[in-house]
Design a protein around this motif. Structure first.
Motif, PDB file in Angstrom:
ATOM      1  N   VAL A  24     -34.170-113.091 101.658  1.00 47.32           N
ATOM      2  CA  VAL A  24     -35.433-113.022 102.395  1.00 47.32           C
ATOM      3  C   VAL A  24     -35.186-112.386 103.759  1.00 47.32           C
ATOM      4  N   THR A  25     -35.997-111.407 104.092  1.00 49.35           N
ATOM      5  CA  THR A  25     -35.955-110.773 105.411  1.00 49.35           C
ATOM      6  C   THR A  25     -37.217-111.164 106.167  1.00 49.35           C
ATOM      7  N   VAL A  26     -37.041-111.793 107.322  1.00 45.27           N
ATOM      8  CA  VAL A  26     -38.166-112.244 108.140  1.00 45.27           C
ATOM      9  C   VAL A  26     -38.308-111.308 109.336  1.00 45.27           C
ATOM     10  N   VAL A  27     -39.542-110.890 109.604  1.00 43.90           N
ATOM     11  CA  VAL A  27     -39.830-109.964 110.696  1.00 43.90           C
ATOM     12  C   VAL A  27     -40.917-110.562 111.580  1.00 43.90           C
ATOM     13  N   GLU A  28     -40.752-110.436 112.887  1.00 42.94           N
ATOM     14  CA  GLU A  28     -41.742-110.926 113.841  1.00 42.94           C
ATOM     15  C   GLU A  28     -42.078-109.796 114.807  1.00 42.94           C
ATOM     16  N   VAL A  29     -43.388-109.526 114.961  1.00 45.45           N
ATOM     17  CA  VAL A  29     -43.855-108.464 115.846  1.00 45.45           C
ATOM     18  C   VAL A  29     -44.991-109.017 116.708  1.00 45.45           C
ATOM     19  N   LYS A  30     -44.994-108.632 117.996  1.00 46.63           N
ATOM     20  CA  LYS A  30     -46.067-109.023 118.917  1.00 46.63           C
ATOM     21  C   LYS A  30     -46.545-107.788 119.673  1.00 46.63           C
ATOM     22  N   GLY A  31     -47.860-107.725 119.911  1.00 50.51           N
ATOM     23  CA  GLY A  31     -48.407-106.584 120.640  1.00 50.51           C
ATOM     24  C   GLY A  31     -49.873-106.394 120.316  1.00 50.51           C
ATOM     25  N   THR A  32     -50.315-105.150 120.322  1.00 51.39           N
ATOM     26  CA  THR A  32     -51.699-104.818 119.999  1.00 51.39           C
ATOM     27  C   THR A  32     -51.765-104.385 118.544  1.00 51.39           C
ATOM     28  N   PHE A  33     -52.536-105.126 117.773  1.00 49.12           N
ATOM     29  CA  PHE A  33     -52.611-104.898 116.327  1.00 49.12           C
ATOM     30  C   PHE A  33     -53.707-103.883 116.024  1.00 49.12           C
ATOM     31  N   ALA A  34     -53.329-102.836 115.287  1.00 56.61           N
ATOM     32  CA  ALA A  34     -54.281-101.766 114.965  1.00 56.61           C
ATOM     33  C   ALA A  34     -54.868-101.898 113.580  1.00 56.61           C
ATOM     34  N   GLY A  35     -54.530-102.950 112.847  1.00 53.43           N
ATOM     35  CA  GLY A  35     -55.051-103.125 111.494  1.00 53.43           C
ATOM     36  C   GLY A  35     -54.034-102.739 110.452  1.00 53.43           C
ATOM     37  N   SER A  36     -54.318-103.172 109.208  1.00 56.57           N
ATOM     38  CA  SER A  36     -53.364-102.932 108.123  1.00 56.57           C
ATOM     39  C   SER A  36     -53.352-101.492 107.660  1.00 56.57           C
ATOM     40  N   GLY A  37     -54.472-100.771 107.856  1.00 60.82           N
ATOM     41  CA  GLY A  37     -54.515 -99.379 107.434  1.00 60.82           C
ATOM     42  C   GLY A  37     -54.505 -99.197 105.934  1.00 60.82           C
ATOM     43  N   MET A  38     -55.038-100.182 105.183  1.00 60.99           N
ATOM     44  CA  MET A  38     -55.079-100.069 103.734  1.00 60.99           C
ATOM     45  C   MET A  38     -56.102 -99.022 103.322  1.00 60.99           C
ATOM     46  N   PRO A  39     -55.794 -98.202 102.276  1.00 59.90           N
ATOM     47  CA  PRO A  39     -56.751 -97.183 101.825  1.00 59.90           C
ATOM     48  C   PRO A  39     -58.061 -97.834 101.393  1.00 59.90           C
ATOM     49  N   GLY A  40     -59.171 -97.218 101.773  1.00 59.59           N
ATOM     50  CA  GLY A  40     -60.473 -97.723 101.381  1.00 59.59           C
ATOM     51  C   GLY A  40     -61.016 -98.817 102.271  1.00 59.59           C
ATOM     52  N   MET A  41     -60.215 -99.295 103.215  1.00 57.05           N
ATOM     53  CA  MET A  41     -60.653-100.344 104.121  1.00 57.05           C
ATOM     54  C   MET A  41     -61.151 -99.724 105.429  1.00 57.05           C
ATOM     55  N   PRO A  42     -62.205-100.275 106.009  1.00 50.47           N
ATOM     56  CA  PRO A  42     -62.708 -99.709 107.271  1.00 50.47           C
ATOM     57  C   PRO A  42     -61.707 -99.899 108.400  1.00 50.47           C
ATOM     58  N   ALA A  43     -61.698 -98.952 109.326  1.00 52.33           N
ATOM     59  CA  ALA A  43     -60.787 -99.033 110.463  1.00 52.33           C
ATOM     60  C   ALA A  43     -61.168-100.210 111.360  1.00 52.33           C
ATOM     61  N   GLN A  44     -60.159-100.857 111.914  1.00 52.04           N
ATOM     62  CA  GLN A  44     -60.393-102.005 112.775  1.00 52.04           C
ATOM     63  C   GLN A  44     -60.158-101.618 114.234  1.00 52.04           C
ATOM     64  N   ASP A  45     -60.887-102.284 115.097  1.00 50.96           N
ATOM     65  CA  ASP A  45     -60.637-102.092 116.522  1.00 50.96           C
ATOM     66  C   ASP A  45     -59.299-102.730 116.878  1.00 50.96           C
ATOM     67  N   PRO A  46     -58.526-102.094 117.750  1.00 46.92           N
ATOM     68  CA  PRO A  46     -57.244-102.687 118.167  1.00 46.92           C
ATOM     69  C   PRO A  46     -57.455-104.080 118.760  1.00 46.92           C
ATOM     70  N   LYS A  47     -56.542-104.985 118.431  1.00 47.30           N
ATOM     71  CA  LYS A  47     -56.637-106.365 118.910  1.00 47.30           C
ATOM     72  C   LYS A  47     -55.387-106.687 119.721  1.00 47.30           C
ATOM     73  N   SER A  48     -55.589-106.945 121.006  1.00 41.10           N
ATOM     74  CA  SER A  48     -54.453-107.229 121.884  1.00 41.10           C
ATOM     75  C   SER A  48     -54.005-108.673 121.717  1.00 41.10           C
ATOM     76  N   SER A  49     -52.789-108.932 122.197  1.00 45.34           N
ATOM     77  CA  SER A  49     -52.197-110.283 122.133  1.00 45.34           C
ATOM     78  C   SER A  49     -52.217-110.827 120.711  1.00 45.34           C
ATOM     79  N   TYR A  50     -51.815-109.981 119.775  1.00 42.94           N
ATOM     80  CA  TYR A  50     -51.727-110.370 118.366  1.00 42.94           C
ATOM     81  C   TYR A  50     -50.258-110.497 117.971  1.00 42.94           C
ATOM     82  N   ALA A  51     -50.035-111.128 116.852  1.00 40.96           N
ATOM     83  CA  ALA A  51     -48.661-111.293 116.357  1.00 40.96           C
ATOM     84  C   ALA A  51     -48.660-111.248 114.836  1.00 40.96           C
ATOM     85  N   MET A  52     -47.521-110.938 114.302  1.00 45.92           N
ATOM     86  CA  MET A  52     -47.321-110.927 112.853  1.00 45.92           C
ATOM     87  C   MET A  52     -46.004-111.599 112.514  1.00 45.92           C
ATOM     88  N   LEU A  53     -46.035-112.477 111.527  1.00 46.26           N
ATOM     89  CA  LEU A  53     -44.836-113.046 110.927  1.00 46.26           C
ATOM     90  C   LEU A  53     -44.802-112.574 109.485  1.00 46.26           C
TER      91      LEU A  53
END
Length: 204
Positions: free
Chosen positions: A135-164
């Motif tokens: 298992v590889t665990v990754v942690e990122v913090k910053g401004t989230f721009a969205g997943s960018g999945m095909p067919g999904m509407p673009a999201q407004d950037p969200k500051s102070s977001y995190a991903m595990l």
């Protein structure tokens, strides 16, 4: 009365004796001979359900009580959970679990690329072993721009977001992806439960 000569009697007697010695033809009431017996064919083996080999297995886990199960938005998702927002945050976090192709490094690069203005300690990467699953665990913090999945509407950037995120490499088959995104406070508060889920991973 006509008297037969001895020269004619002897051949006639011999012919009658020969006829009596022949095997009689079977009559309509004669029982037919039983057919030759053969070994019964072995029953066909049923194919594994879904056309997959049982040895391939699937990933299983124990979801913490704080993770609320939610409907999957598409067929790629194996599971979706909502994590209640922490005090001061305006949104809940979401944990998605899916299985897809691609290398570990390529997917981590894609995840990190979804953030801009990353914090100084991002990204963090840790590798561990959970019941023979790498298992590889990754942690990122910053401004989230969205997943960018095909067919999904673009999201407004969200500051102070995190991903595990956690990528589980199965003994066979495509890797599994566990990805929690949301406001930084909420994701940080759910870190202990996320780690519990990761450490509960096993092949069923």
């Amino acid at each position: 009365m006509i008297k037969l000569r001895s020269a004619m009697v002897l051949p006639l007697v011999a012919a009658l004796a020969a006829a009596c010695s022949k095997t009689p033809e079977p009559t309509a009431t004669s029982a037919p001979e039983p057919p030759a017996t053969s070994k019964p064919a072995a029953p066909a083996q049923a194919a594994p359900a879904g056309g997959q080999q049982a040895a391939a297995g699937e990933l299983a886990w124990d979801a913490p009580a704080s993770f609320e199960s939610a409907p999957n938005p598409n067929s790629m998702r194996k599971a979706t959970y909502k994590i209640k927002r922490a005090a001061g945050d305006t949104e809940d976090a979401e944990l998605s679990i899916s299985q897809a192709g691609g290398s570990v490094d390529a997917n981590i690069t894609r995840w990190v690329g979804q953030f801009s203005q990353k914090s100084d300690d991002s990204p963090k990467r840790t590798e561990l072993k959970v019941k023979d699953i790498k298992v590889t665990v990754v942690e990122v913090k910053g401004t989230f721009a969205g997943s960018g999945m095909p067919g999904m509407p673009a999201q407004d950037p969200k500051s102070s977001y995190a991903m595990l995120g956690a990528i589980a490499e199965m003994p066979s088959g495509d890797p599994w992806f566990l990805k929690m995104t949301g406001p930084e406070k909420t994701v940080t508060a759910a870190r202990a439960d996320f780690d519990k889920l990761v450490n509960s991973l096993h092949v069923k």
